[in-house]
Motif scaffolding. Structure first.
Motif, PDB file in Angstrom:
ATOM      1  N   VAL A  18      -4.264  -2.793   6.525  1.00 47.33           N
ATOM      2  CA  VAL A  18      -3.569  -1.841   5.662  1.00 47.33           C
ATOM      3  C   VAL A  18      -4.096  -0.433   5.913  1.00 47.33           C
ATOM      4  O   VAL A  18      -5.300  -0.185   5.845  1.00 47.33           O
ATOM      5  CB  VAL A  18      -3.760  -2.201   4.165  1.00 47.33           C
ATOM      6  CG1 VAL A  18      -3.009  -1.199   3.282  1.00 47.33           C
ATOM      7  CG2 VAL A  18      -3.265  -3.623   3.895  1.00 47.33           C
ATOM      8  N   HIS A  39      -4.077   3.134   4.197  1.00 41.73           N
ATOM      9  CA  HIS A  39      -3.834   3.640   2.841  1.00 41.73           C
ATOM     10  C   HIS A  39      -4.586   4.951   2.631  1.00 41.73           C
ATOM     11  O   HIS A  39      -5.482   5.299   3.418  1.00 41.73           O
ATOM     12  CB  HIS A  39      -4.228   2.595   1.794  1.00 41.73           C
ATOM     13  CG  HIS A  39      -5.665   2.184   1.838  1.00 41.73           C
ATOM     14  ND1 HIS A  39      -6.625   2.738   1.022  1.00 41.73           N
ATOM     15  CD2 HIS A  39      -6.322   1.279   2.614  1.00 41.73           C
ATOM     16  CE1 HIS A  39      -7.801   2.192   1.287  1.00 41.73           C
ATOM     17  NE2 HIS A  39      -7.643   1.304   2.242  1.00 41.73           N
ATOM     18  N   SER A  50       4.433   8.254   3.420  1.00 46.73           N
ATOM     19  CA  SER A  50       4.379   7.159   2.451  1.00 46.73           C
ATOM     20  C   SER A  50       2.931   6.984   2.003  1.00 46.73           C
ATOM     21  O   SER A  50       2.042   7.718   2.434  1.00 46.73           O
ATOM     22  CB  SER A  50       4.908   5.855   3.063  1.00 46.73           C
ATOM     23  OG  SER A  50       4.014   5.373   4.046  1.00 46.73           O
ATOM     24  N   ASP A  51       2.693   5.974   1.170  1.00 46.07           N
ATOM     25  CA  ASP A  51       1.328   5.637   0.765  1.00 46.07           C
ATOM     26  C   ASP A  51       0.590   4.858   1.837  1.00 46.07           C
ATOM     27  O   ASP A  51      -0.598   4.554   1.671  1.00 46.07           O
ATOM     28  CB  ASP A  51       1.340   4.813  -0.528  1.00 46.07           C
ATOM     29  CG  ASP A  51       1.703   5.651  -1.742  1.00 46.07           C
ATOM     30  OD1 ASP A  51       1.689   6.888  -1.634  1.00 46.07           O
ATOM     31  OD2 ASP A  51       2.019   5.065  -2.789  1.00 46.07           O
ATOM     32  N   GLY A  52       1.283   4.503   2.921  1.00 46.53           N
ATOM     33  CA  GLY A  52       0.624   3.789   3.995  1.00 46.53           C
ATOM     34  C   GLY A  52       1.495   2.696   4.568  1.00 46.53           C
ATOM     35  O   GLY A  52       2.720   2.674   4.375  1.00 46.53           O
ATOM     36  N   ILE A 112       1.430  -1.704   5.600  1.00 44.07           N
ATOM     37  CA  ILE A 112       0.822  -3.025   5.631  1.00 44.07           C
ATOM     38  C   ILE A 112       1.295  -3.729   6.893  1.00 44.07           C
ATOM     39  O   ILE A 112       2.501  -3.892   7.102  1.00 44.07           O
ATOM     40  CB  ILE A 112       1.202  -3.862   4.400  1.00 44.07           C
ATOM     41  CG1 ILE A 112       0.850  -3.129   3.101  1.00 44.07           C
ATOM     42  CG2 ILE A 112       0.512  -5.223   4.440  1.00 44.07           C
ATOM     43  CD1 ILE A 112       1.431  -3.776   1.851  1.00 44.07           C
ATOM     44  N   TYR A 152      -0.637  -9.276  -0.107  1.00 45.67           N
ATOM     45  CA  TYR A 152      -0.337  -7.878  -0.443  1.00 45.67           C
ATOM     46  C   TYR A 152       1.037  -7.458   0.067  1.00 45.67           C
ATOM     47  O   TYR A 152       1.766  -6.714  -0.594  1.00 45.67           O
ATOM     48  CB  TYR A 152      -1.429  -6.996   0.158  1.00 45.67           C
ATOM     49  CG  TYR A 152      -1.464  -5.567  -0.339  1.00 45.67           C
ATOM     50  CD1 TYR A 152      -0.957  -5.219  -1.579  1.00 45.67           C
ATOM     51  CD2 TYR A 152      -2.032  -4.561   0.443  1.00 45.67           C
ATOM     52  CE1 TYR A 152      -0.998  -3.919  -2.036  1.00 45.67           C
ATOM     53  CE2 TYR A 152      -2.090  -3.255   0.005  1.00 45.67           C
ATOM     54  CZ  TYR A 152      -1.570  -2.937  -1.236  1.00 45.67           C
ATOM     55  OH  TYR A 152      -1.612  -1.639  -1.673  1.00 45.67           O
ATOM     56  N   GLY A 205       4.376  -5.622  -1.817  1.00 49.26           N
ATOM     57  CA  GLY A 205       4.953  -4.374  -1.320  1.00 49.26           C
ATOM     58  C   GLY A 205       6.413  -4.509  -0.921  1.00 49.26           C
ATOM     59  O   GLY A 205       6.984  -3.563  -0.367  1.00 49.26           O
ATOM     60  N   MET A 239       4.518   1.293   2.474  1.00 50.42           N
ATOM     61  CA  MET A 239       4.095   1.333   1.076  1.00 50.42           C
ATOM     62  C   MET A 239       4.663   2.593   0.408  1.00 50.42           C
ATOM     63  O   MET A 239       4.279   3.715   0.732  1.00 50.42           O
ATOM     64  CB  MET A 239       2.557   1.343   0.998  1.00 50.42           C
ATOM     65  CG  MET A 239       1.905   0.112   1.598  1.00 50.42           C
ATOM     66  SD  MET A 239       0.121   0.322   1.876  1.00 50.42           S
ATOM     67  CE  MET A 239      -0.440   0.658   0.195  1.00 50.42           C
ATOM     68  N   PRO A 248      -7.840   9.054   4.611  1.00 46.03           N
ATOM     69  CA  PRO A 248      -7.280   7.707   4.724  1.00 46.03           C
ATOM     70  C   PRO A 248      -8.295   6.685   5.194  1.00 46.03           C
ATOM     71  O   PRO A 248      -9.312   7.009   5.813  1.00 46.03           O
ATOM     72  CB  PRO A 248      -6.146   7.875   5.740  1.00 46.03           C
ATOM     73  CG  PRO A 248      -6.510   9.095   6.519  1.00 46.03           C
ATOM     74  CD  PRO A 248      -7.253   9.983   5.578  1.00 46.03           C
TER      75      PRO A 248
END
Length: 298
Positions: free
Chosen positions: A154, A156, A180-182, A184, A194, A198, A215, A245
């Motif tokens: 991940v 993030h 984005s938030d990241g 996966i 996870y 998502g 994400m 990050p």
């Protein structure tokens, strides 16, 4: 079926229920005339030191595979994940006794320890191959950090809630740039973890595929993708990110990265063998663990 003669034991620390199950397991193995080896940190943290007396020896998690032909993990999925990463190169198979919460990877319930382990020792089991992901973080061409993941890798933002800018490449083909938030990057094993929360798809464990799940992307057109398992995945972190990050493997290994770094992810050549009881059923497991509906006529 190979005969299991020496059993490695790993137990979730700081869990009275797991230690209780370990006691039952040790008593059963001794009754069966099986040798067992305690993982070193498991032995060090046992409140009842008498449990060590029957062990052939103790060994570090990384060395356990060289002493055993089967390793039993008493704990939750997190314990199985750390055991899998440490033991995958040894080729020793893993069997799980669930003393955690969800228990997607740990098949045997505490009440069934003696019966199910006896069946496994008698050759009545299903062996399943699972692949892990190799992860490298590179900075200006130099390797900075590396790790494995059975569930997911991940990207993030770390401690700050800020969007990341990055580019995604698959097999050196540019796929997309994203805010984005990241991201996966999930194996089929991790697709029910996870990645599922998502919005990613559930992948059957036998699939040779990798899930890419954005994400909270800053565009409605960004959707999860599934790519072939032999894909070479690269995430190029934008030069102008204000966040700090991180890359996380299985939620347990953490690497801080810098703007401009490359995260390179590919399937690990060596696979992990998981042992399941004969009644193991992936779809039933999804129903019971994820709360899916049963038969309409029941």
């Amino acid at each position: 079926m190979p005969e299991f003669t020496t059993i490695g034991l790993i137990v979730r620390r700081n869990s009275d229920s797991a230690v209780y199950s370990l006691k039952r397991l040790i008593r059963f193995l001794q009754d069966q005339g099986k040798a067992f080896v305690l993982e070193q940190e498991t032995a060090d943290h046992l409140p009842d030191k008498s449990l060590q007396k029957g062990a052939s020896c103790t060994a570090s998690l990384e060395d356990l595979g060289s002493y055993c032909d089967l390793v039993i993990v008493v704990g939750g999925d997190g314990s199985m994940l750390s055991g899998a990463r440490a033991l995958v190169n040894s080729g020793v198979p893993l069997l799980g006794v669930n003393r955690g919460r969800l228990g997607f990877l740990t098949d045997i319930t505490p009440d069934d320890i003696e019966q199910k382990v006896a069946e496994v020792l008698a050759g009545q089991y299903v062996a399943e191959q699972r692949f892990l992901l190799d992860t490298e973080v590179r900075r200006r061409g130099q390797l900075i950090s590396a790790g494995d993941a059975l569930n997911d890798v991940v990207l993030h933002p770390g401690e700050l809630i800020r969007m990341l800018e990055f580019e995604l490449y698959v097999d050196d083909h540019f796929v997309t740039s994203q805010r984005s938030d990241g991201m996966i990057v999930s194996t089929p094993t991790g697709s029910t973890a996870y990645a599922l929360s998502g919005g990613g798809p559930i992948l059957h464990p036998r699939l040779d595929a990798i899930g890419l799940v954005p994400m909270n992307p800053h565009t409605l057109s960004s959707r999860p993708m599934v790519v072939p398992g032999d894909s070479h995945i690269k995430i190029l972190v934008g030069e102008y990110n204000n966040a700090s990050p991180q890359v996380t493997c299985d939620g347990q290994l953490h690497f801080r990265i810098h703007p401009g770094d490359e995260v390179v992810i590919r399937k690990k050549p060596k696979q992990l063998t998981l042992i399941h009881p004969l009644n193991h059923n992936f779809y039933e497991r999804c129903r019971s663990k994820l709360g899916w509906g049963g038969h309409l006529l029941d």
